[in-house]
Design a protein around this motif. Sequence first.
Motif, short mmCIF file in Angstrom:
data_model
loop_
_atom_site.label_atom_id
_atom_site.label_comp_id
_atom_site.label_asym_id
_atom_site.label_seq_id
_atom_site.Cartn_x
_atom_site.Cartn_y
_atom_site.Cartn_z
N GLU A 176 0.82 -1.21 0.00
CA GLU A 176 0.00 0.00 0.00
C GLU A 176 0.86 1.26 0.00
N ASN A 177 2.02 1.20 0.63
CA ASN A 177 2.88 2.38 0.77
C ASN A 177 4.03 2.43 -0.22
N ALA A 178 3.97 1.61 -1.26
CA ALA A 178 5.04 1.64 -2.27
C ALA A 178 5.10 3.03 -2.90
N PRO A 179 6.30 3.58 -3.02
CA PRO A 179 6.42 4.90 -3.65
C PRO A 179 5.84 4.90 -5.06
N GLU A 180 5.30 6.03 -5.44
CA GLU A 180 4.73 6.16 -6.78
C GLU A 180 5.79 5.80 -7.81
N GLY A 181 5.38 5.02 -8.76
CA GLY A 181 6.30 4.58 -9.81
C GLY A 181 7.08 3.32 -9.46
N GLN A 182 6.91 2.83 -8.22
CA GLN A 182 7.62 1.61 -7.82
C GLN A 182 6.67 0.49 -7.42
N GLU A 183 5.39 0.65 -7.73
CA GLU A 183 4.40 -0.38 -7.41
C GLU A 183 4.72 -1.69 -8.12
N HIS A 184 5.33 -1.59 -9.29
CA HIS A 184 5.66 -2.79 -10.06
C HIS A 184 6.64 -3.70 -9.31
N ILE A 185 7.44 -3.14 -8.43
CA ILE A 185 8.38 -3.96 -7.66
C ILE A 185 7.61 -4.90 -6.73
N GLN A 186 6.56 -4.40 -6.11
CA GLN A 186 5.73 -5.24 -5.25
C GLN A 186 5.04 -6.34 -6.06
N GLU A 187 4.62 -6.00 -7.25
CA GLU A 187 3.97 -7.00 -8.12
C GLU A 187 4.98 -8.07 -8.54
N TYR A 188 6.20 -7.64 -8.85
CA TYR A 188 7.26 -8.57 -9.22
C TYR A 188 7.56 -9.53 -8.07
#
Length: 167
Positions: free
Chosen positions: A95-107
Amino acid sequence: NIASQALTEYKKYVSAALNVGVTPVEIKEILYQSVPYVGMAKVVDFISATNEVFRERGIDLPLEGQSTTTRENRHEKGLEIMIDTFGERIKEMRENAPEGQEHIQEYLAGNCFGDYYTRNGLDMQTRELLTYSMLISMGGTESQVRGHIQGNVNVGNDKERLIAITT
């Protein structure tokens, strides 16, 4: 050996491991577990070396597949393992992933955990211990190491086992 790129030494360990009862599937799963952390480009030579040792030993290839997920459920199954291993803080991190880095959580959910941690052939304690040891071997991964220390404890690897692997 994989994380530190010690290919010659690795080949000796593969033969020794087979001599003491480590199965070909377990050896291959160790390699596959290293891919999301070390990178496929660094693992590919170890896969070739493993196949070479297996052929010399008369082990039929390819081995039986160990995947348990599909394209459709890999993310969901990976996220379940992440939460089981690291706790509810995973939801907060997502939920707190920095904007533009959400894809890292998905990966992390889909690839690291959904594609690899869900596989048969190694138990969760072994997979988490392998990840911990690879991260330490590579260096510069202190924040990931801290997370995987807790992950190891959560899956049943005690402090003594973690210390023993690093000495």
